[in-house]
Structure formats: structure tokens, C-alpha cells
Write a protein that holds these residues in place. Structure first.
Motif, PDB file in Angstrom:
ATOM      1  N   LEU A 148       0.825  -1.209   0.000  1.00 33.99           N
ATOM      2  CA  LEU A 148       0.000   0.000   0.000  1.00 33.99           C
ATOM      3  C   LEU A 148       0.859   1.259   0.000  1.00 33.99           C
ATOM      4  O   LEU A 148       0.377   2.339   0.327  1.00 33.99           O
ATOM      5  CB  LEU A 148      -0.927  -0.009   1.225  1.00 33.99           C
ATOM      6  CG  LEU A 148      -1.923  -1.173   1.286  1.00 33.99           C
ATOM      7  CD1 LEU A 148      -2.638  -1.191   2.631  1.00 33.99           C
ATOM      8  CD2 LEU A 148      -2.921  -1.101   0.150  1.00 33.99           C
TER       9      LEU A 148
ATOM     10  N   TYR B  42     -11.160  -1.781   1.916  1.00 29.64           N
ATOM     11  CA  TYR B  42     -10.180  -0.710   1.808  1.00 29.64           C
ATOM     12  C   TYR B  42     -10.260   0.226   3.015  1.00 29.64           C
ATOM     13  O   TYR B  42      -9.235   0.722   3.494  1.00 29.64           O
ATOM     14  CB  TYR B  42     -10.404   0.075   0.517  1.00 29.64           C
ATOM     15  CG  TYR B  42      -9.281   1.030   0.167  1.00 29.64           C
ATOM     16  CD1 TYR B  42      -8.178   0.601  -0.560  1.00 29.64           C
ATOM     17  CD2 TYR B  42      -9.318   2.367   0.576  1.00 29.64           C
ATOM     18  CE1 TYR B  42      -7.139   1.468  -0.886  1.00 29.64           C
ATOM     19  CE2 TYR B  42      -8.286   3.239   0.260  1.00 29.64           C
ATOM     20  CZ  TYR B  42      -7.212   2.775  -0.470  1.00 29.64           C
ATOM     21  OH  TYR B  42      -6.189   3.634  -0.780  1.00 29.64           O
TER      22      TYR B  42
ATOM     23  N   LYS C 221      -9.660   0.371  -4.349  1.00 25.70           N
ATOM     24  CA  LYS C 221     -10.638   1.001  -3.451  1.00 25.70           C
ATOM     25  C   LYS C 221     -12.048   0.903  -3.993  1.00 25.70           C
ATOM     26  O   LYS C 221     -12.994   0.599  -3.250  1.00 25.70           O
ATOM     27  CB  LYS C 221     -10.258   2.467  -3.237  1.00 25.70           C
ATOM     28  CG  LYS C 221     -11.187   3.221  -2.286  1.00 25.70           C
ATOM     29  CD  LYS C 221     -10.715   4.661  -2.111  1.00 25.70           C
ATOM     30  CE  LYS C 221     -11.624   5.420  -1.155  1.00 25.70           C
ATOM     31  NZ  LYS C 221     -11.150   6.825  -0.981  1.00 25.70           N
TER      32      LYS C 221
END
Length: 210
Positions: free
Chosen positions: A54, A199, A192
Motif C-alpha cells: 500500500l 479498503y 478502493k
């Protein structure tokens, strides 16, 4: 657009990437280069969809090179960087796929067997772009009775729809197109939009570990 350029993500001047390609630098046939580098990435890094980065740093080719496994986007970034390092035009290609085999662990977290984005690599050879998928290493294909996917630059080599028992293995659902560089915003926004509830749970984390 320059599909042989290095970048923050496709950092092929680094020792990590140069170390991967050094065994191929004496090869004079571009087709053999494509074939050999593809096999190196396909089988040299075990496919694992269970860890997703991420952060921007996760998606740097030199950082991926230090690992022993990676998911489809990781391996596609690594292949793109290695091909560009050898002067072969390459670019990241993204899609949405459905995984029909061994998805229980992912479905428990994501609520679906649909994976987005899925990474591939476009390679320019003999005057045309062709698609390749370096994700599934030979051992994984043997485990799930899937034909091993080879690639030499002459025609598309994309994920296998059925295994040897004629059970559905993977399916393409949507094509997001190609990118000159690693489009980190597109990758994160796609993740997302496809998994909004999951998410939301990831705030502050640097990696997803399923």
C-alpha cells in the motif's frame, strides 16, 4: 511515449535489476531475450496474491527484485523493468479477472473471487504490441493442473481460462488498458472502488497480508 525509459518504479539502473539481466546481456536475438527474461520472472518469483503493498516503495522494481514471491502486478512491474533495461519496449497493462480455483482465502477477505487490478505486460516486438502474463510460475501451474504459459513475443500469452480437467481457472472481466509507467493512483483507486469496505479497514497500514 518512451516505453524503454526508466522511472521511479521501473528503476532498471539499480544493482538489483542489473543483477537479474546480466546473464542475458550477451544474447543477440531480441526474441530469445524476450523468451528468456519472461521465463526468469515467471519462475524465479513464486506467485502469491496474499500480500499487497500500500506504499509507493512496494511497487519499485528494485524492491520487488529483493523478494522471492509476488502478486501479478509485482511480477509484471519486474518484467517490464527488465525488458526495458535490455532495450525492449514494454509497458504495464491492467485488467479485472475472476479467479475460479483456490480462492477461499481471498474471498473471505474481499467478499468476491474477482481480482482488480490484475497485472500483465505488453511487449513491442516485430512491429506490434503483444500481451504476456508472467504471474503463474511452473510449480503453481503443476499444482492446479494448468498448462504452463510460455511467451516469445510473437503472440499474446494471457492467463489460462481452463485447467487440464476443463474446470474454469481464470477469466478476464474488464480491460483497463496500458500505462507508460506504473500508475499508482489508478492501482489504488481501482482497488478502493472494487473493495470499498475492505479498503476502509486498511487506513494506516503499509501492506495487506491475507
Amino acid at each position: 511515449m518512451n516505453y524503454t525509459a526508466s522511472s521511479y518504479y521501473l528503476d532498471y539502473e539499480t544493482p538489483e535489476i542489473q543483477n537479474i539481466i546480466k546473464e542475458f546481456t550477451s544474447e543477440t536475438s531480441q526474441q530469445e531475450l524476450i523468451k528468456k527474461v519472461y521465463l526468469k520472472i515467471r519462475d524465479g518469483w513464486r506467485y502469491s496474491p496474499f500480500k499487497i503493498g500500500l506504499t509507493q516503495e512496494h511497487f519499485k522494481a528494485s524492491n520487488i527484485a529483493k523478494k522471492t514471491e509476488g502478486h501479478c502486478i509485482d511480477k509484471s512491474i519486474l518484467l517490464t523493468a527488465c525488458l526495458r533495461a535490455l532495450g525492449i519496449p514494454a509497458r504495464l497493462h491492467l485488467a479485472k479477472v475472476a479467479n475460479h480455483i483456490a480462492t477461499e482465502r481471498l474471498e473471505k477477505k474481499l467478499g468476491t473471487n474477482q481480482l482488480a487490478p490484475h497485472g500483465l505486460v505488453d511487449v513491442y516486438f516485430n512491429g506490434k504490441w503483444v500481451k504476456s502474463s508472467p504471474a503463474f510460475n511452473k510449480e503453481l501451474c503443476d499444482m492446479y493442473k494448468v498448462d504452463v504459459l510460455d511467451f516469445d513475443g510473437t503472440e499474446d500469452a494471457v492467463i489460462q481460462e481452463y485447467n487440464k480437467d476443463n474446470d474454469q481457472f481464470m477469466a478476464y472481466l474488464e480491460d483497463y488498458g496500458h500505462f507508460e509507467d506504473v500508475s499508482i493512483d489508478f492501482i489504488f483507486n481501482t482497488f478502493k472502488s472494487n473493495y470499498p469496505m475492505f479498503y476502509h479497514e486498511l487506513k494506516g497500514k503499509t501492506e495487506i497480508d491475507f
